[in-house]
Design a protein around this motif. Structure first.
Motif, mmCIF file in Angstrom:
data_model
loop_
_atom_site.group_PDB
_atom_site.id
_atom_site.type_symbol
_atom_site.label_atom_id
_atom_site.label_comp_id
_atom_site.label_asym_id
_atom_site.label_seq_id
_atom_site.Cartn_x
_atom_site.Cartn_y
_atom_site.Cartn_z
ATOM 1 N N TYR A 64 16.978 -5.733 7.430
ATOM 2 C CA TYR A 64 16.160 -6.718 6.731
ATOM 3 C C TYR A 64 15.650 -6.096 5.440
ATOM 4 N N ASP A 65 15.677 -6.871 4.359
ATOM 5 C CA ASP A 65 15.157 -6.411 3.074
ATOM 6 C C ASP A 65 13.744 -6.932 2.899
ATOM 7 N N VAL A 66 12.822 -6.008 2.687
ATOM 8 C CA VAL A 66 11.403 -6.337 2.591
ATOM 9 C C VAL A 66 10.856 -5.741 1.303
ATOM 10 N N VAL A 67 9.951 -6.454 0.665
ATOM 11 C CA VAL A 67 9.288 -5.939 -0.521
ATOM 12 C C VAL A 67 7.849 -5.587 -0.135
ATOM 13 N N CYS A 68 7.380 -4.439 -0.618
ATOM 14 C CA CYS A 68 6.029 -3.955 -0.310
ATOM 15 C C CYS A 68 5.251 -3.836 -1.619
ATOM 16 N N VAL A 69 4.165 -4.603 -1.720
ATOM 17 C CA VAL A 69 3.372 -4.616 -2.947
ATOM 18 C C VAL A 69 1.894 -4.405 -2.626
ATOM 19 N N GLY A 70 1.152 -4.056 -3.657
ATOM 20 C CA GLY A 70 -0.281 -3.824 -3.556
ATOM 21 C C GLY A 70 -0.704 -3.016 -4.762
ATOM 22 N N LEU A 71 -1.992 -2.988 -5.036
ATOM 23 C CA LEU A 71 -2.484 -2.242 -6.190
ATOM 24 C C LEU A 71 -2.301 -0.740 -5.986
ATOM 25 N N THR A 72 -2.370 0.005 -7.085
ATOM 26 C CA THR A 72 -2.292 1.459 -7.017
ATOM 27 C C THR A 72 -3.396 1.988 -6.105
ATOM 28 N N GLY A 73 -3.034 2.902 -5.236
ATOM 29 C CA GLY A 73 -4.014 3.522 -4.344
ATOM 30 C C GLY A 73 -4.271 2.745 -3.067
ATOM 31 N N SER A 74 -3.569 1.640 -2.867
ATOM 32 C CA SER A 74 -3.808 0.852 -1.651
ATOM 33 C C SER A 74 -3.218 1.514 -0.411
ATOM 34 N N GLY A 75 -2.210 2.383 -0.603
ATOM 35 C CA GLY A 75 -1.649 3.105 0.529
ATOM 36 C C GLY A 75 -0.224 2.716 0.883
ATOM 37 N N LYS A 76 0.481 2.094 -0.041
ATOM 38 C CA LYS A 76 1.863 1.675 0.216
ATOM 39 C C LYS A 76 2.760 2.869 0.537
ATOM 40 N N SER A 77 2.714 3.885 -0.323
ATOM 41 C CA SER A 77 3.558 5.073 -0.123
ATOM 42 C C SER A 77 3.194 5.792 1.166
ATOM 43 N N SER A 78 1.914 5.903 1.441
ATOM 44 C CA SER A 78 1.472 6.565 2.677
ATOM 45 C C SER A 78 1.961 5.816 3.910
ATOM 46 N N LEU A 79 1.871 4.501 3.872
ATOM 47 C CA LEU A 79 2.334 3.679 4.985
ATOM 48 C C LEU A 79 3.810 3.925 5.254
ATOM 49 N N LEU A 80 4.620 3.847 4.215
ATOM 50 C CA LEU A 80 6.062 4.014 4.390
ATOM 51 C C LEU A 80 6.425 5.436 4.793
ATOM 52 N N THR A 81 5.722 6.408 4.256
ATOM 53 C CA THR A 81 5.969 7.802 4.627
ATOM 54 C C THR A 81 5.669 8.020 6.103
ATOM 55 N N GLN A 82 4.575 7.448 6.580
ATOM 56 C CA GLN A 82 4.230 7.545 8.006
ATOM 57 C C GLN A 82 5.277 6.854 8.878
ATOM 58 N N LEU A 83 5.697 5.655 8.479
ATOM 59 C CA LEU A 83 6.678 4.909 9.264
ATOM 60 C C LEU A 83 8.023 5.632 9.344
ATOM 61 N N CYS A 84 8.328 6.414 8.303
ATOM 62 C CA CYS A 84 9.586 7.170 8.284
ATOM 63 C C CYS A 84 9.422 8.566 8.871
ATOM 64 N N SER A 85 8.241 8.883 9.395
ATOM 65 C CA SER A 85 7.939 10.201 9.982
ATOM 66 C C SER A 85 8.211 11.331 9.003
ATOM 67 N N GLU A 86 7.842 11.120 7.755
ATOM 68 C CA GLU A 86 8.013 12.142 6.722
ATOM 69 C C GLU A 86 6.692 12.862 6.479
#
Length: 149
Positions: free
Chosen positions: A21-43
Protein backbone atom coordinates in the motif's frame (compact mmCIF):
# COMPACT_ATOMS: atom_id res chain seq x y z
CA UNK A 1 13.91 -30.76 -9.45
CA UNK A 2 14.73 -32.38 -6.10
CA UNK A 3 15.39 -28.92 -4.71
CA UNK A 4 11.90 -27.74 -5.73
CA UNK A 5 10.25 -30.81 -4.19
CA UNK A 6 12.21 -30.34 -0.97
CA UNK A 7 11.30 -26.63 -0.85
CA UNK A 8 7.61 -27.37 -1.48
CA UNK A 9 7.56 -30.10 1.15
CA UNK A 10 9.69 -28.33 3.75
CA UNK A 11 8.66 -24.74 3.28
CA UNK A 12 5.18 -25.20 1.81
CA UNK A 13 6.20 -23.50 -1.41
CA UNK A 14 7.29 -19.96 -2.06
CA UNK A 15 6.04 -17.35 0.37
CA UNK A 16 2.92 -15.59 -0.77
CA UNK A 17 3.54 -11.99 -1.78
CA UNK A 18 2.48 -9.35 0.70
CA UNK A 19 0.08 -6.68 -0.44
CA UNK A 20 1.72 -3.29 -0.78
CA UNK A 21 0.00 0.00 0.00
CA UNK A 22 1.25 3.49 -0.84
CA UNK A 23 0.74 5.95 2.00
CA UNK A 24 1.69 9.59 2.35
CA UNK A 25 2.84 10.89 5.75
CA UNK A 26 2.54 14.62 6.42
CA UNK A 27 2.76 17.01 9.36
CA UNK A 28 4.64 20.12 10.40
CA UNK A 29 8.38 20.08 11.08
CA UNK A 30 9.11 18.51 14.45
CA UNK A 31 5.82 16.63 14.69
CA UNK A 32 7.64 13.29 14.74
CA UNK A 33 7.09 11.84 11.26
CA UNK A 34 10.68 10.62 10.85
CA UNK A 35 10.78 9.24 14.39
CA UNK A 36 7.53 7.35 13.84
CA UNK A 37 8.75 5.73 10.64
CA UNK A 38 12.18 4.96 12.09
CA UNK A 39 10.53 3.20 15.04
CA UNK A 40 8.16 1.25 12.78
CA UNK A 41 11.13 0.08 10.70
CA UNK A 42 13.09 -0.90 13.86
CA UNK A 43 15.94 1.41 12.88
CA UNK A 44 18.32 3.37 15.08
CA UNK A 45 16.68 6.58 16.32
CA UNK A 46 19.89 8.30 17.49
CA UNK A 47 20.59 10.31 14.35
CA UNK A 48 17.19 11.47 13.09
CA UNK A 49 17.25 14.81 11.30
CA UNK A 50 14.36 16.83 9.81
CA UNK A 51 13.32 15.65 6.36
CA UNK A 52 14.12 18.09 3.58
CA UNK A 53 11.94 17.32 0.61
CA UNK A 54 10.76 13.75 1.04
CA UNK A 55 11.89 10.27 1.96
CA UNK A 56 10.41 6.86 1.26
CA UNK A 57 10.39 3.95 3.68
CA UNK A 58 8.97 0.47 3.31
CA UNK A 59 7.32 -0.44 6.59
CA UNK A 60 6.87 -4.23 6.79
CA UNK A 61 3.97 -5.87 8.56
CA UNK A 62 3.08 -9.55 8.68
CA UNK A 63 0.54 -9.43 5.84
CA UNK A 64 1.37 -6.16 4.09
CA UNK A 65 4.00 -3.58 3.32
CA UNK A 66 3.35 0.14 3.65
CA UNK A 67 5.40 2.20 1.20
CA UNK A 68 5.38 5.51 3.05
CA UNK A 69 6.30 8.80 1.40
CA UNK A 70 7.24 11.10 4.25
CA UNK A 71 7.00 14.72 3.17
CA UNK A 72 9.02 17.39 4.94
CA UNK A 73 6.94 19.76 7.05
CA UNK A 74 8.89 23.01 6.71
CA UNK A 75 6.99 26.07 5.55
CA UNK A 76 8.82 26.23 2.20
CA UNK A 77 8.15 22.52 1.50
CA UNK A 78 4.46 22.23 2.44
CA UNK A 79 3.39 24.09 -0.70
CA UNK A 80 4.72 21.11 -2.71
CA UNK A 81 2.94 18.38 -0.74
CA UNK A 82 0.17 17.98 -3.31
CA UNK A 83 2.71 16.96 -5.98
CA UNK A 84 3.32 13.75 -4.03
CA UNK A 85 -0.31 12.78 -3.37
CA UNK A 86 -0.95 10.91 -6.62
CA UNK A 87 -1.22 7.16 -6.19
CA UNK A 88 -1.60 7.32 -2.41
CA UNK A 89 -3.98 4.86 -0.81
CA UNK A 90 -3.97 6.40 2.66
CA UNK A 91 -2.74 9.38 4.66
CA UNK A 92 -1.00 9.64 8.02
CA UNK A 93 -1.13 13.15 9.50
CA UNK A 94 1.25 13.52 12.44
CA UNK A 95 0.38 16.25 14.91
CA UNK A 96 2.66 17.58 17.64
CA UNK A 97 0.14 17.69 20.46
CA UNK A 98 2.54 19.81 22.56
CA UNK A 99 3.07 22.49 19.90
CA UNK A 100 2.44 26.21 20.26
CA UNK A 101 -0.98 27.69 19.54
CA UNK A 102 0.34 29.14 16.26
CA UNK A 103 1.72 25.79 15.13
CA UNK A 104 -1.49 24.06 16.16
CA UNK A 105 -3.45 26.51 14.01
CA UNK A 106 -1.08 25.92 11.08
CA UNK A 107 -1.42 22.16 11.51
CA UNK A 108 -5.20 22.50 11.59
CA UNK A 109 -5.17 24.48 8.34
CA UNK A 110 -2.84 21.98 6.66
CA UNK A 111 -5.00 19.06 7.79
CA UNK A 112 -8.19 20.70 6.51
CA UNK A 113 -6.45 21.48 3.22
CA UNK A 114 -5.37 17.84 2.86
CA UNK A 115 -8.85 16.57 3.75
CA UNK A 116 -10.31 18.70 0.96
CA UNK A 117 -7.72 17.82 -1.69
CA UNK A 118 -9.33 15.90 -4.59
CA UNK A 119 -6.70 13.14 -4.48
CA UNK A 120 -6.96 12.62 -0.71
CA UNK A 121 -10.56 13.41 0.26
CA UNK A 122 -11.74 9.82 -0.36
CA UNK A 123 -8.77 8.12 1.31
CA UNK A 124 -8.48 6.77 4.85
CA UNK A 125 -6.81 9.29 7.19
CA UNK A 126 -4.94 8.49 10.39
CA UNK A 127 -4.34 11.49 12.62
CA UNK A 128 -1.58 10.64 15.06
CA UNK A 129 -1.24 12.94 18.08
CA UNK A 130 2.44 12.63 18.90
CA UNK A 131 4.48 13.87 21.88
CA UNK A 132 1.85 12.87 24.43
CA UNK A 133 4.67 12.35 26.94
CA UNK A 134 5.51 16.08 27.03
CA UNK A 135 4.09 18.25 29.83
CA UNK A 136 2.52 20.69 27.35
CA UNK A 137 0.63 17.94 25.49
CA UNK A 138 -3.02 18.71 24.91
CA UNK A 139 -5.75 16.38 26.06
CA UNK A 140 -8.05 14.60 23.64
CA UNK A 141 -10.79 17.16 24.34
CA UNK A 142 -8.41 20.08 23.67
CA UNK A 143 -7.22 18.51 20.39
CA UNK A 144 -10.76 17.73 19.32
CA UNK A 145 -11.87 21.30 20.07
CA UNK A 146 -8.89 22.78 18.20
CA UNK A 147 -9.49 20.71 15.09
CA UNK A 148 -13.27 20.65 14.90
CA UNK A 149 -14.08 24.25 15.80
Amino acid sequence: MDHLCFRAFCCKGPPSPRTEYDVVCVGLTGSGKSSLLTQLCSENTDSIIPTTGFSIKAVPFQNAILNVKELGGADNIRKYWSRYYQGSQGVVFVLDSASSEDDLETARNELHSALQHPQLCILPFLILANHQDKPAARSLQERRYAFIS
